[in-house]
Design an enzyme around this catalytic site. Structure first.
Site, short mmCIF file in Angstrom:
data_model
loop_
_atom_site.label_atom_id
_atom_site.label_comp_id
_atom_site.label_asym_id
_atom_site.label_seq_id
_atom_site.Cartn_x
_atom_site.Cartn_y
_atom_site.Cartn_z
CG ASP A 181 -11.81 -1.81 -1.36
OD1 ASP A 181 -12.99 -1.44 -1.44
OD2 ASP A 181 -10.85 -1.03 -1.45
CD GLU A 265 -16.88 -1.17 -1.08
OE1 GLU A 265 -16.92 -0.24 -0.28
OE2 GLU A 265 -16.38 -1.09 -2.21
CG ASP A 358 -7.08 0.22 -2.32
OD1 ASP A 358 -7.98 1.03 -2.03
OD2 ASP A 358 -6.28 0.38 -3.26
#
Ligand SMILES: [Zn+2]
Length: 392
Positions: A181, A265, A358
């Protein structure tokens, strides 16, 4: 990419600057042609047609003809590649190149005889029209180099990068999946709980940066003082960029070695690819120089990390739809905005699971499903570069 400092003589530097100017001119011409294209119109000229136009332009303009045809042709090819990358969804739309900022050109058809070592620390590379240019032999030049790119950074340093895609690192074969992340407080959080941080400038250097920014704001436009301050800022930025590149290389190697599948992502979907400088309605300029610098460091560090991961772990990097990764509980799957207690802490309102925000997001990413290579329907792509389209 293996990068070396280039040390051209004054007369060679003039030739290199001309090459840069030609490449920039051709590139911007291609950007302009492309920006006029809209769905439904006849397609913008492709590479082959542009190459024909280039030949015609060279016949007509002496200053263009005086330059290297290879440099100019390669600028077109680079643009075609950049456009292809954009349509696949892995890169942003190619944009204007500005003098003094994105200076560089590519040389192809490089033969082994075009690079030679002179002594322990120096070598030479053959560049069309410039001849043999000195380079600092800071490490071995990779074998089988076919092309290289010469660039001039804002600090006035010349570099040469030999295109050699880093070798793929074999998967460990453990079946382990990791989610990465892109955090705010930390640069990247792993689903294993590990935190990765892009080296940030020291406090002393940040202070110096702010001081220079203030000096720049006070300096009169066009003055020598202003030029000096700008150069000092550029040098500072160049050093940070080097540290960032180094970090991305080491981190990507480490992740590719440790995990079979690496999930990140897909930020194209989120459409968060705008420049750190802010928008027209909200110019970020020098208002928050420090925040801006940090943001920029994290952003570019992230993009580079993902690119390097894809080089070193081909086929093992998966892009995941980022929707709700920060609001979903990685333990029970409940989605609630209220679970995000603070920037740093996640505490599920349903099951009470609490952990670093996170890391929670990274776990969701690790469990996520890959999106298609094209990445969404394309509606969120940045379009604010183009002129407004009238209804038709
Ligand atoms: Zn929960």
């Amino acid at each position: 990419m293996s990068r070396y400092r280039l040390e051209p003589t004054a007369s060679q530097e003039a030739v290199l600057r001309d090459h840069c100017a030609h490449a920039r001119f051709i590139w911007n011409l291609a950007v302009e042609q492309q920006s006029w294209w809209r769905p439904g119109r006849r397609s913008a000229p492709g590479y082959l047609e542009q190459a024909r136009q280039l030949t015609a332009a060279r016949a007509e303009y002496g200053w263009l003809r005086a330059g290297s045809q290879m440099v100019q042709q390669q600028a077109l090819r680079d643009f075609a590649q950049a456009l292809a990358n954009f349509f696949v969804g892995t890169h942003r739309r190619p944009t204007w190149r500005k003098a003094g900022r994105d200076e560089g050109f590519r040389i192809v058809a490089v033969k082994p005889a075009h690079v030679r070592r002179l002594s322990r620390n120096t070598g030479e590379v053959w560049i069309p029209k410039a001849g043999w240019v000195r380079l600092r032999w800071s490490r071995a030049v990779p074998e089988g180099v076919k092309s290289h790119r010469v660039s001039l950074d804002r600090a006035g340093r010349w570099h040469i990068a030999f295109a050699a895609i880093p070798e793929a690192i074999p998967a460990p074969g453990t079946g382990e999946v990791v989610g990465v992340d892109r955090g705010i407080a930390v640069s990247a959080a792993l689903s294993t709980g590990q935190m990765l941080t892009v080296p940030r400038p020291s406090l002393a250097r940040q202070r110096r940066f702010r001081r220079l920014q203030r000096k720049l704001a006070r300096a009169r436009g066009g003055s020598n003082r202003r030029a000096r301050v700008k150069l000092a800022i550029a040098k500072l930025r160049a050093r940070e960029a080097d540290a960032r590149k180094d970090w991305a290389e080491k981190t990507s190697t480490d992740l590719a070695r440790r995990f079979d599948v690496i999930r990140v992502e897909d930020l194209n979907i989120r459409g968060m690819t705008r420049s750190a400088k802010g928008t027209i309605t909200e110019p970020g300029r020098n208002v928050r120089a420090k925040a801006g610098l940090n943001r920029e460091i994290m952003r570019s560090g992230w993009g580079l990390l993902v690119r390097r991961l894809q080089d070193k772990a081909p086929g093992r990097v998966e892009k995941v739809n980022p929707a709700f990764t920060s609001q979903r509980c990685s333990a029970c799957g409940h989605i609630a905005a209220g679970s995000r207690e603070s920037q740093a802490l996640f505490c599920c309102v349903a099951c009470g699971h609490a952990c670093n925000a996170d890391v929670n997001a990274a776990r969701n990413i690790a469990a996520g499903h890959a999106v298609t290579a094209r990445g969404g329907d394309g509606t969120t792509r940045p379009v604010n570069r183009e002129p407004q389209l009238l209804a038709s």
